[in-house]
Motif scaffolding. Structure first.
Motif, short mmCIF file in Angstrom:
data_model
loop_
_atom_site.label_atom_id
_atom_site.label_comp_id
_atom_site.label_asym_id
_atom_site.label_seq_id
_atom_site.Cartn_x
_atom_site.Cartn_y
_atom_site.Cartn_z
N LEU A 1 4.33 -7.89 -8.99
CA LEU A 1 4.52 -8.95 -8.00
C LEU A 1 4.80 -10.26 -8.74
O LEU A 1 4.17 -10.54 -9.77
N THR A 2 5.74 -11.05 -8.24
CA THR A 2 5.91 -12.42 -8.71
C THR A 2 5.42 -13.35 -7.61
O THR A 2 5.85 -13.24 -6.46
N THR A 3 4.52 -14.26 -7.95
CA THR A 3 3.85 -15.08 -6.95
C THR A 3 3.61 -16.49 -7.49
O THR A 3 3.57 -16.70 -8.70
N ASN A 4 3.44 -17.43 -6.57
CA ASN A 4 3.07 -18.77 -7.00
C ASN A 4 1.56 -18.90 -7.19
O ASN A 4 1.07 -19.95 -7.64
N GLY A 5 0.82 -17.86 -6.87
CA GLY A 5 -0.61 -17.81 -7.16
C GLY A 5 -1.52 -18.48 -6.16
O GLY A 5 -2.74 -18.35 -6.25
N ALA A 6 -0.96 -19.20 -5.19
CA ALA A 6 -1.79 -20.01 -4.31
C ALA A 6 -2.69 -19.18 -3.39
O ALA A 6 -3.69 -19.70 -2.88
N ALA B 1 -10.07 -11.97 -13.21
CA ALA B 1 -11.35 -11.33 -12.96
C ALA B 1 -11.20 -9.95 -12.35
O ALA B 1 -12.04 -9.07 -12.57
N THR B 2 -10.12 -9.74 -11.61
CA THR B 2 -9.89 -8.44 -10.95
C THR B 2 -9.48 -7.37 -11.97
O THR B 2 -9.64 -6.18 -11.72
N GLY B 3 -8.95 -7.78 -13.10
CA GLY B 3 -8.67 -6.83 -14.18
C GLY B 3 -7.35 -6.12 -14.09
O GLY B 3 -7.26 -4.92 -14.37
N PHE B 4 -6.29 -6.86 -13.73
CA PHE B 4 -4.97 -6.24 -13.70
C PHE B 4 -4.53 -5.82 -15.11
O PHE B 4 -4.89 -6.47 -16.10
N GLU B 5 -3.75 -4.76 -15.16
CA GLU B 5 -3.25 -4.24 -16.43
C GLU B 5 -2.42 -5.27 -17.17
O GLU B 5 -2.49 -5.38 -18.39
N ARG B 6 -1.63 -6.04 -16.45
CA ARG B 6 -0.78 -7.04 -17.09
C ARG B 6 -0.62 -8.25 -16.18
O ARG B 6 -0.25 -8.12 -15.02
N ILE B 7 -0.94 -9.43 -16.72
CA ILE B 7 -0.72 -10.69 -16.02
C ILE B 7 0.11 -11.57 -16.94
O ILE B 7 -0.19 -11.71 -18.13
N GLN C 1 0.83 -1.21 0.00
CA GLN C 1 0.00 0.00 0.00
C GLN C 1 0.86 1.26 0.00
O GLN C 1 0.55 2.24 -0.69
N ARG C 2 1.95 1.25 0.75
CA ARG C 2 2.85 2.41 0.79
C ARG C 2 3.57 2.59 -0.55
O ARG C 2 3.68 3.70 -1.06
N LEU C 3 4.05 1.48 -1.10
CA LEU C 3 4.74 1.57 -2.39
C LEU C 3 3.80 2.04 -3.49
O LEU C 3 4.20 2.78 -4.40
N GLU D 1 -7.95 -8.83 -5.22
CA GLU D 1 -8.63 -7.53 -5.14
C GLU D 1 -7.91 -6.54 -4.23
O GLU D 1 -7.72 -5.37 -4.61
N PRO D 2 -7.48 -6.93 -3.02
CA PRO D 2 -6.72 -5.99 -2.18
C PRO D 2 -5.43 -5.52 -2.85
O PRO D 2 -5.03 -4.36 -2.68
N LEU D 3 -4.76 -6.39 -3.60
CA LEU D 3 -3.53 -5.99 -4.28
C LEU D 3 -3.80 -4.91 -5.32
O LEU D 3 -3.06 -3.94 -5.43
N LYS D 4 -4.85 -5.08 -6.09
CA LYS D 4 -5.17 -4.07 -7.10
C LYS D 4 -5.56 -2.76 -6.44
O LYS D 4 -5.16 -1.68 -6.88
N ALA D 5 -6.32 -2.84 -5.36
CA ALA D 5 -6.73 -1.63 -4.63
C ALA D 5 -5.52 -0.91 -4.05
O ALA D 5 -5.51 0.32 -3.91
N ALA D 6 -4.46 -1.66 -3.72
CA ALA D 6 -3.26 -1.07 -3.12
C ALA D 6 -2.36 -0.40 -4.16
O ALA D 6 -1.41 0.29 -3.80
N GLY D 7 -2.64 -0.63 -5.45
CA GLY D 7 -1.84 0.02 -6.49
C GLY D 7 -0.98 -0.90 -7.30
O GLY D 7 -0.20 -0.44 -8.14
N LEU D 8 -1.09 -2.23 -7.07
CA LEU D 8 -0.33 -3.17 -7.89
C LEU D 8 -0.83 -3.09 -9.33
O LEU D 8 -2.03 -3.10 -9.59
N THR D 9 0.12 -3.01 -10.28
CA THR D 9 -0.27 -2.84 -11.68
C THR D 9 -0.12 -4.11 -12.51
O THR D 9 -0.63 -4.17 -13.64
N GLY D 10 0.58 -5.11 -12.01
CA GLY D 10 0.73 -6.34 -12.77
C GLY D 10 1.37 -7.42 -11.93
O GLY D 10 1.90 -7.17 -10.85
N MET D 11 1.31 -8.64 -12.45
CA MET D 11 1.90 -9.76 -11.71
C MET D 11 2.34 -10.86 -12.64
O MET D 11 1.81 -11.03 -13.74
N ASN D 12 3.37 -11.58 -12.18
CA ASN D 12 3.81 -12.82 -12.81
C ASN D 12 3.40 -13.96 -11.90
O ASN D 12 3.63 -13.90 -10.68
#
Length: 333
Positions: A99-104, A154-160, A86-88, A111-122
């Motif tokens: 963010l790079t994640t294993n997705g689990a 479904a959350t609609g990230f700019e880039r996945i 959220q700060r970043l 949804e909280p990640l997108k609300a916090a300002g995350l723009t994409g994920m691997n």
């Protein structure tokens, strides 16, 4: 805080505008190419606090970094990591927060990640077969990861983007299945050559190696690929398919060395600023932070000076003993 209009630059004229920030060395998986099954993780006192991670990240942004990727281990297992995200997400000069994640855990966090300002994920996924997925990750449940990918889409990230490490004789028969899955989800996918980091006994890296060129040929036979000029600032070389918005990427540290384009550095969770994935050139920023708490000028000066440590290239060798004994989970992806 001080700032500079000039980007960070190394001795070879490469500008650094991308920071991969490890927030933990811990993970709920034990992927066979990433770490040993019986891992020993860092004691809490040796890792940077969330406040220290933010201070380093914000200093890099002031010095011209425009993309930060949060890595691990698995970033979402770090206690209270959402507070850091959220700060970043509020840093005005930061253009991309990924963010790079294993997705689990994405079913809970998308949804909280997108609300916090995350723009994409691997999202890492190496198999679409439950038993094989379990064998490759040792602890992973495929259904949880697929559910997490559904939630992220479904959350609609700019880039996945999906990431798949292909091992000969283990999952190379799923290359087209993974491409079809990415096409179905309308997301990108990158195929990654295994990197020789850390001593493993689960398989022989030389025998399991399959090149990006071999993977590309398999895909091209079904879906003709055209080279794309697009770039996300990372190491993937992208290709397009005429009938899909999904891009196919290849990360090829062995067969197509991309060091001449390297624009990134890594901060491990223990505070080591790694100037190269495949070398040990580094600076201990934790010592500097603790010796000069709150002194942004000292921290930024150390970061600028550290650019001189960035080597021209790495020299990965599949046939010999790993030159780099740290595992991927301690490297920060």
């Amino acid at each position: 805080m001080t700032s500079t209009s000039a980007p960070l630059q190394d001795r070879f004229g490469r500008s650094v505008d991308y920071l991969r920030l490890s927030v933990t060395d811990r993970c709920d998986f034990r992927c066979v190419y990433c770490m040993a099954e019986d891992m020993t993780f860092l004691p809490r006192k040796q890792i940077l606090s969330l406040e220290q991670l933010y201070d380093v990240a914000s200093s890099f942004v002031e010095l011209g970094v425009r993309k930060i990727r949060l890595t691990g281990g698995e970033p979402l297992v770090r206690n209270n990591v959402m507070a850091l995200i959220q700060r970043l997400g509020k840093l005005e000069q930061l253009e991309q927060l990924h963010l790079t994640t294993n997705g689990a855990q994405l079913d809970k966090y998308a949804e909280p990640l997108k609300a916090a300002g995350l723009t994409g994920m691997n999202i890492s996924i190496d198999s679409l077969q439950p038993d094989r997925f379990k064998a490759l990750t040792r602890f992973g449940e495929l259904s949880k990861v697929l559910g997490g990918i559904d939630a992220a889409v479904a959350t609609g990230f700019e880039r996945i983007k999906l990431n798949a490490v292909i091992l000969k004789g283990r999952n190379d028969d799923e290359i087209l299945d993974l491409v079809d899955y990415a096409r179905h989800q309308n997301v990108d996918i990158s195929f990654i050559e295994e990197m020789p980091l850390g001593h493993i006994s689960e398989h022989d890296r030389a025998l399991s190696f399959i090149s990006s060129e071999q993977i590309r040929d398999i895909i091209h036979a079904r879906y003709p690929l055209t080279t794309s000029t697009e770039s996300t600032g990372g190491p993937s070389r992208y290709h397009r398919m005429a009938d899909s918005r999904s891009r196919i990427g290849f990360i090829s540290p062995h067969s197509h060395n991309f060091c001449h384009l390297c624009n990134r550095v890594r901060l491990t969770v223990e505070g080591r600023l790694l100037l190269c994935l495949g070398n040990e050139h580094s600076l201990n920023l934790k010592e500097i932070i603790e010796a000069h708490p709150g002194d942004t000028q000292v921290l930024q000066a150390a970061i600028i000076k550290a650019m001189d440590l960035k080597p021209e290239r790495h020299h990965f060798d599949l046939d010999g003993e790993p030159q780099i004994v740290r595992f991927m989970n301690t490297t920060g992806g």
